[in-house]
Design an enzyme around this catalytic site. Sequence first.
Site, short mmCIF file in Angstrom:
data_model
loop_
_atom_site.label_atom_id
_atom_site.label_comp_id
_atom_site.label_asym_id
_atom_site.label_seq_id
_atom_site.Cartn_x
_atom_site.Cartn_y
_atom_site.Cartn_z
N ARG A 59 35.37 -25.71 -31.84
CA ARG A 59 34.67 -24.68 -32.64
C ARG A 59 33.17 -24.95 -32.75
O ARG A 59 32.56 -24.64 -33.78
CB ARG A 59 35.26 -24.57 -34.04
CG ARG A 59 36.64 -23.95 -34.08
CD ARG A 59 36.51 -22.43 -34.06
NE ARG A 59 37.82 -21.79 -34.13
CZ ARG A 59 38.39 -21.39 -35.27
NH1 ARG A 59 37.77 -21.55 -36.41
NH2 ARG A 59 39.56 -20.82 -35.24
N ARG A 63 30.03 -20.62 -37.40
CA ARG A 63 29.22 -20.19 -38.55
C ARG A 63 28.33 -21.26 -39.16
O ARG A 63 27.46 -20.94 -39.96
CB ARG A 63 30.14 -19.62 -39.63
CG ARG A 63 30.62 -18.21 -39.29
CD ARG A 63 31.75 -17.79 -40.20
NE ARG A 63 32.90 -18.64 -39.96
CZ ARG A 63 34.10 -18.47 -40.52
NH1 ARG A 63 34.28 -17.48 -41.38
NH2 ARG A 63 35.10 -19.27 -40.25
N ARG A 72 26.13 -13.12 -34.27
CA ARG A 72 27.37 -12.51 -34.77
C ARG A 72 27.05 -11.20 -35.49
O ARG A 72 27.75 -10.21 -35.32
CB ARG A 72 28.04 -13.52 -35.72
CG ARG A 72 29.17 -13.04 -36.55
CD ARG A 72 30.48 -13.17 -35.81
NE ARG A 72 31.62 -13.13 -36.72
CZ ARG A 72 32.12 -12.01 -37.23
NH1 ARG A 72 31.57 -10.85 -36.93
NH2 ARG A 72 33.16 -12.03 -38.03
N ASP A 109 38.71 -16.27 -28.16
CA ASP A 109 39.69 -16.62 -29.19
C ASP A 109 41.07 -16.66 -28.55
O ASP A 109 41.31 -16.02 -27.52
CB ASP A 109 39.67 -15.60 -30.34
CG ASP A 109 40.33 -16.17 -31.59
OD1 ASP A 109 39.65 -16.89 -32.35
OD2 ASP A 109 41.54 -15.95 -31.78
N TYR A 185 51.10 -16.24 -35.15
CA TYR A 185 50.22 -15.16 -35.66
C TYR A 185 50.82 -13.79 -35.37
O TYR A 185 50.71 -12.87 -36.19
CB TYR A 185 48.82 -15.26 -35.03
CG TYR A 185 48.03 -16.44 -35.56
CD1 TYR A 185 47.32 -16.35 -36.75
CD2 TYR A 185 48.02 -17.65 -34.89
CE1 TYR A 185 46.60 -17.43 -37.25
CE2 TYR A 185 47.31 -18.75 -35.38
CZ TYR A 185 46.61 -18.62 -36.56
OH TYR A 185 45.92 -19.69 -37.06
O1 CP3 Z 1 35.63 -23.96 -29.95
C1 CP3 Z 1 34.82 -23.03 -29.74
O2 CP3 Z 1 33.62 -23.08 -30.11
C2 CP3 Z 1 35.28 -21.84 -28.93
C3 CP3 Z 1 35.66 -20.72 -29.68
C4 CP3 Z 1 37.01 -20.63 -30.37
C5 CP3 Z 1 37.20 -19.73 -31.44
N1 CP3 Z 1 38.51 -19.72 -31.75
C6 CP3 Z 1 36.14 -18.91 -32.05
C7 CP3 Z 1 36.35 -18.38 -33.40
C8 CP3 Z 1 38.24 -21.24 -30.12
C9 CP3 Z 1 38.58 -22.33 -29.13
C10 CP3 Z 1 39.18 -20.64 -30.99
C11 CP3 Z 1 40.62 -20.98 -30.96
C12 CP3 Z 1 41.47 -20.49 -32.06
N2 CP3 Z 1 41.45 -19.27 -32.65
C13 CP3 Z 1 42.55 -21.22 -32.58
C14 CP3 Z 1 43.00 -22.58 -32.12
C15 CP3 Z 1 42.09 -23.67 -32.55
C16 CP3 Z 1 41.95 -23.87 -34.01
O3 CP3 Z 1 40.82 -23.90 -34.50
O4 CP3 Z 1 42.98 -24.06 -34.69
C17 CP3 Z 1 43.15 -20.43 -33.57
C18 CP3 Z 1 44.33 -20.81 -34.43
C19 CP3 Z 1 42.45 -19.18 -33.59
C20 CP3 Z 1 42.75 -17.99 -34.41
C21 CP3 Z 1 41.63 -17.68 -35.31
N3 CP3 Z 1 40.42 -17.12 -34.91
C22 CP3 Z 1 41.55 -17.90 -36.71
C23 CP3 Z 1 42.65 -18.52 -37.56
C24 CP3 Z 1 40.29 -17.46 -37.12
C25 CP3 Z 1 39.74 -17.40 -38.53
C26 CP3 Z 1 39.32 -18.75 -38.98
C27 CP3 Z 1 37.91 -18.75 -39.47
O5 CP3 Z 1 37.28 -19.82 -39.33
O6 CP3 Z 1 37.43 -17.74 -39.96
C28 CP3 Z 1 39.59 -17.02 -35.98
C29 CP3 Z 1 38.22 -16.50 -35.94
C30 CP3 Z 1 37.24 -17.30 -35.14
N4 CP3 Z 1 37.45 -17.73 -33.85
C31 CP3 Z 1 35.95 -17.70 -35.54
C32 CP3 Z 1 35.37 -18.37 -34.45
C33 CP3 Z 1 33.99 -18.92 -34.35
C34 CP3 Z 1 35.29 -17.36 -36.88
C35 CP3 Z 1 34.95 -15.90 -36.82
C36 CP3 Z 1 33.62 -15.50 -37.42
O7 CP3 Z 1 32.55 -15.67 -36.78
O8 CP3 Z 1 33.63 -14.96 -38.52
#
Ligand code: CP3
Length: 379
Positions: A59, A63, A72, A109, A185
């Site tokens: 990640r 943010r 974003r 994602d 999910y």
């Molecule tokens: O690692 C990276 O920088 C690459 C980008 C990446 C994202 N999601 C961007 C993202 C990766 C590898 C993921 C994988 C992901 N997505 C997983 C597996 C890894 C983990 O962290 O557990 C899961 C379970 C998801 C599903 C998902 N997407 C969730 C549960 C959320 C909300 C969580 C949150 O922090 O708000 C997301 C949204 C998401 N995916 C964000 C990012 C940067 C935040 C969204 C935003 O900008 O508001």
Amino acid sequence: MLNQRSRFATVPALANSFAACITDRKKPGTIGLTEKTTKPLLEVLGGRRLEIPPIWMMRQAGRYLPEYRQTRTKAGGFLDLCFTPELAAEVTLQPIRRFGFDAAIIFSDILVIPHALGCEVRFEAGEGPRLDPLDTAAKITALAAHADFRKLEPVYEALGRVRRELADHVALIGFCGAPWTIATYMVAGQGTTDQAPARMLAYRDPEALSHIVDVLVENSIEHLLGQLRAGADCVQIFDTWAGVLPPREFLRWSIAPTARIVEGVRAKIPDAKIIGFPRGAGALLPAYVGATKVDAVSIDWAAEPGLIRERVQSRVAVQGNLDPLALIAGGDALDRAIDDVLSNYAQGRLIFNLGHGILPETPIAHVEQMVRRVRDFRG
Ligand code: CP3
């Protein structure tokens, strides 16, 4: 801000032959190594231990970075950011510019697969993902077998853009969610604290869950192949919710589908490098590594070092495992936590990373402190 090439500034001090190769490669006119062997991350995945472990963060585009928040806002919705190649490439590169990490992970994602399967996926501000839940047998049977891969073209295009901008030594990582984690999910329609809806489905109607997982296995293979063909050097399979499964269920829903994905990818690209992340797998990690044939395993911060060294790192590279909360805490506590990771794992093949994704409230100065400390280390 750290210089992107700062790891090379210290390279002459290193004794191992790999370091010498990198140094040579930087001399004009030297016949260097092939493109592939100049990347520290790929060296470690390929079987080598490096004195300075390569470093990146799960990640890492997110943010906690003001430049991410700005892009974003410009993109509008989260999926708009994922599916606009120019902006997805931009946020992928932001942490590389700022911290000089050894790897960029494509901004996307794990839920783009359900999206391409026709499920409605929304990201509500501050609430995480929302999907139309697969809560009836009829909805599960109606699930499309094949994703519309035209919807994922922007991801491949973004990979191409990033590839063209990255320095030679920085690896590019593609990824997907493991079928179990994506299914949690899809079944619940959202994230829950213990993913009870999918676990319940595994007991009440394993055939239905099997159907969802089979669809995800086939489409994840295609998606990983698409990313490798578009320029990813390696891929990571995120099984964030592996740890909520009892051992028998873990074999069936985490290990077996992941093994099928690894096999399916290598059937087309035999030397594909694959990292697995079965978060919370604990004592089941040796079984995961043995059965899935991944090249590396990403471990969470609760992993037990003796077990990992003896039964995991003896077979594959290990990635991890700084507690993201230590990164928020900073100061001496952060230094101690970093040193623990290094003293536990840097005598073997290590890719320095967090035990899970970086949290939005993390101070940037603490990330800089971590990168400096890891790069100053000589294992
Ligand atoms: O690692 C990276 O920088 C690459 C980008 C990446 C994202 N999601 C961007 C993202 C990766 C590898 C993921 C994988 C992901 N997505 C997983 C597996 C890894 C983990 O962290 O557990 C899961 C379970 C998801 C599903 C998902 N997407 C969730 C549960 C959320 C909300 C969580 C949150 O922090 O708000 C997301 C949204 C998401 N995916 C964000 C990012 C940067 C935040 C969204 C935003 O900008 O508001």
